[in-house]
Design a protein around this motif. Structure first.
Motif, mmCIF file in Angstrom:
data_model
loop_
_atom_site.group_PDB
_atom_site.id
_atom_site.type_symbol
_atom_site.label_atom_id
_atom_site.label_comp_id
_atom_site.label_asym_id
_atom_site.label_seq_id
_atom_site.Cartn_x
_atom_site.Cartn_y
_atom_site.Cartn_z
ATOM 1 N N PRO A 4 -9.188 23.131 -61.024
ATOM 2 C CA PRO A 4 -9.659 24.407 -60.478
ATOM 3 C C PRO A 4 -10.344 25.284 -61.526
ATOM 4 O O PRO A 4 -11.308 25.967 -61.235
ATOM 5 C CB PRO A 4 -8.388 25.076 -59.960
ATOM 6 N N ARG A 5 -9.836 25.245 -62.747
ATOM 7 C CA ARG A 5 -10.449 26.053 -63.811
ATOM 8 C C ARG A 5 -11.870 25.577 -64.089
ATOM 9 O O ARG A 5 -12.795 26.370 -64.208
ATOM 10 C CB ARG A 5 -9.586 25.944 -65.073
ATOM 11 N N ARG A 6 -12.024 24.268 -64.156
ATOM 12 C CA ARG A 6 -13.354 23.698 -64.414
ATOM 13 C C ARG A 6 -14.289 23.968 -63.240
ATOM 14 O O ARG A 6 -15.452 24.335 -63.431
ATOM 15 C CB ARG A 6 -13.213 22.201 -64.656
ATOM 16 N N THR A 7 -13.783 23.817 -62.023
ATOM 17 C CA THR A 7 -14.603 24.065 -60.840
ATOM 18 C C THR A 7 -15.060 25.515 -60.785
ATOM 19 O O THR A 7 -16.228 25.791 -60.507
ATOM 20 C CB THR A 7 -13.808 23.718 -59.566
ATOM 21 N N ALA A 8 -14.153 26.444 -61.064
ATOM 22 C CA ALA A 8 -14.508 27.858 -61.052
ATOM 23 C C ALA A 8 -15.564 28.165 -62.112
ATOM 24 O O ALA A 8 -16.520 28.899 -61.859
ATOM 25 C CB ALA A 8 -13.267 28.717 -61.268
ATOM 26 N N ALA A 9 -15.406 27.592 -63.289
ATOM 27 C CA ALA A 9 -16.369 27.835 -64.362
ATOM 28 C C ALA A 9 -17.746 27.263 -64.024
ATOM 29 O O ALA A 9 -18.774 27.920 -64.247
ATOM 30 C CB ALA A 9 -15.865 27.238 -65.671
ATOM 31 N N ALA A 54 -16.598 36.938 -56.882
ATOM 32 C CA ALA A 54 -15.300 37.467 -56.446
ATOM 33 C C ALA A 54 -14.571 36.429 -55.598
ATOM 34 O O ALA A 54 -13.357 36.249 -55.734
ATOM 35 C CB ALA A 54 -15.490 38.761 -55.670
ATOM 36 N N GLY A 55 -15.295 35.724 -54.740
ATOM 37 C CA GLY A 55 -14.686 34.677 -53.923
ATOM 38 C C GLY A 55 -14.181 33.521 -54.762
ATOM 39 O O GLY A 55 -13.091 32.995 -54.524
ATOM 40 N N VAL A 56 -14.943 33.113 -55.757
ATOM 41 C CA VAL A 56 -14.501 32.031 -56.637
ATOM 42 C C VAL A 56 -13.284 32.475 -57.442
ATOM 43 O O VAL A 56 -12.332 31.703 -57.627
ATOM 44 C CB VAL A 56 -15.648 31.571 -57.568
ATOM 45 N N LEU A 57 -13.275 33.710 -57.894
ATOM 46 C CA LEU A 57 -12.122 34.237 -58.622
ATOM 47 C C LEU A 57 -10.884 34.254 -57.732
ATOM 48 O O LEU A 57 -9.793 33.849 -58.156
ATOM 49 C CB LEU A 57 -12.421 35.637 -59.146
ATOM 50 N N TRP A 58 -11.038 34.704 -56.481
ATOM 51 C CA TRP A 58 -9.920 34.704 -55.539
ATOM 52 C C TRP A 58 -9.404 33.284 -55.323
ATOM 53 O O TRP A 58 -8.203 33.041 -55.331
ATOM 54 C CB TRP A 58 -10.356 35.321 -54.210
#
Length: 85
Positions: A4-9, A54-58
Protein backbone atom coordinates in the motif's frame (compact mmCIF):
# COMPACT_ATOMS: atom_id res chain seq x y z
CA UNK A 1 2.65 -2.57 4.44
CA UNK A 2 5.12 -2.10 1.62
CA UNK A 3 2.46 -2.74 -1.02
CA UNK A 4 0.00 0.00 0.00
CA UNK A 5 2.84 2.42 0.74
CA UNK A 6 4.38 1.83 -2.67
CA UNK A 7 1.00 2.05 -4.41
CA UNK A 8 0.18 5.34 -2.69
CA UNK A 9 3.56 6.80 -3.60
CA UNK A 10 3.29 5.72 -7.24
CA UNK A 11 -0.27 7.03 -7.60
CA UNK A 12 0.31 10.45 -6.07
CA UNK A 13 3.80 10.94 -7.45
CA UNK A 14 2.88 9.64 -10.89
CA UNK A 15 -0.13 11.87 -11.35
CA UNK A 16 1.74 14.93 -10.10
CA UNK A 17 4.71 14.15 -12.36
CA UNK A 18 2.37 13.68 -15.34
CA UNK A 19 0.76 17.05 -14.59
CA UNK A 20 4.17 18.75 -14.38
CA UNK A 21 5.44 17.13 -17.57
CA UNK A 22 2.28 18.03 -19.47
CA UNK A 23 2.49 21.60 -18.21
CA UNK A 24 6.13 21.93 -19.25
CA UNK A 25 6.24 20.08 -22.56
CA UNK A 26 2.64 20.27 -23.79
CA UNK A 27 1.54 23.81 -23.00
CA UNK A 28 -0.83 23.88 -25.98
CA UNK A 29 -3.31 21.27 -24.74
CA UNK A 30 -2.95 22.45 -21.15
CA UNK A 31 -3.82 26.03 -22.07
CA UNK A 32 -6.75 25.12 -24.30
CA UNK A 33 -10.12 26.09 -22.74
CA UNK A 34 -12.20 23.25 -21.32
CA UNK A 35 -15.45 24.57 -22.81
CA UNK A 36 -15.88 27.67 -24.92
CA UNK A 37 -14.81 30.55 -22.71
CA UNK A 38 -14.04 28.43 -19.63
CA UNK A 39 -10.78 27.94 -17.76
CA UNK A 40 -7.82 26.24 -19.43
CA UNK A 41 -7.47 22.47 -19.08
CA UNK A 42 -4.52 22.91 -16.71
CA UNK A 43 -6.61 24.61 -13.99
CA UNK A 44 -9.11 21.75 -13.41
CA UNK A 45 -6.32 19.22 -13.91
CA UNK A 46 -4.27 20.88 -11.18
CA UNK A 47 -7.24 21.31 -8.86
CA UNK A 48 -8.30 17.69 -9.38
CA UNK A 49 -5.04 16.55 -7.83
CA UNK A 50 -6.10 17.77 -4.38
CA UNK A 51 -9.13 15.47 -3.96
CA UNK A 52 -7.25 12.66 -5.73
CA UNK A 53 -4.31 12.88 -3.32
CA UNK A 54 -6.71 13.17 -0.37
CA UNK A 55 -8.45 9.99 -1.56
CA UNK A 56 -5.16 8.12 -1.91
CA UNK A 57 -4.13 9.31 1.55
CA UNK A 58 -7.45 8.12 3.00
CA UNK A 59 -7.02 4.74 1.27
CA UNK A 60 -3.46 4.38 2.57
CA UNK A 61 -4.46 5.30 6.12
CA UNK A 62 -7.26 2.71 6.02
CA UNK A 63 -4.89 0.06 4.71
CA UNK A 64 -2.30 0.94 7.37
CA UNK A 65 -4.88 0.63 10.16
CA UNK A 66 -6.06 -2.74 8.87
CA UNK A 67 -2.66 -4.27 8.13
CA UNK A 68 -0.64 -2.54 10.79
CA UNK A 69 3.11 -2.34 10.78
CA UNK A 70 4.95 -4.36 13.38
CA UNK A 71 6.14 -2.20 16.26
CA UNK A 72 9.83 -1.34 16.04
CA UNK A 73 12.29 -3.07 18.32
CA UNK A 74 13.70 -0.95 21.14
CA UNK A 75 16.91 0.80 20.08
CA UNK A 76 19.18 -0.98 22.58
CA UNK A 77 17.91 -4.44 21.53
CA UNK A 78 18.40 -3.63 17.87
CA UNK A 79 22.00 -2.55 18.45
CA UNK A 80 22.83 -5.70 20.44
CA UNK A 81 21.22 -7.95 17.85
CA UNK A 82 18.01 -8.52 19.79
CA UNK A 83 19.57 -10.53 22.64
CA UNK A 84 17.95 -10.04 26.06
CA UNK A 85 20.06 -8.67 28.89
Amino acid sequence: MRGPRRTAAVLTGGTFLAFLLLSAWAPGPMSRPVTGDGPPVGVPAGLAQLPFMAGVLWWFERAARRGGDAPPAPADDAVRGGEPR
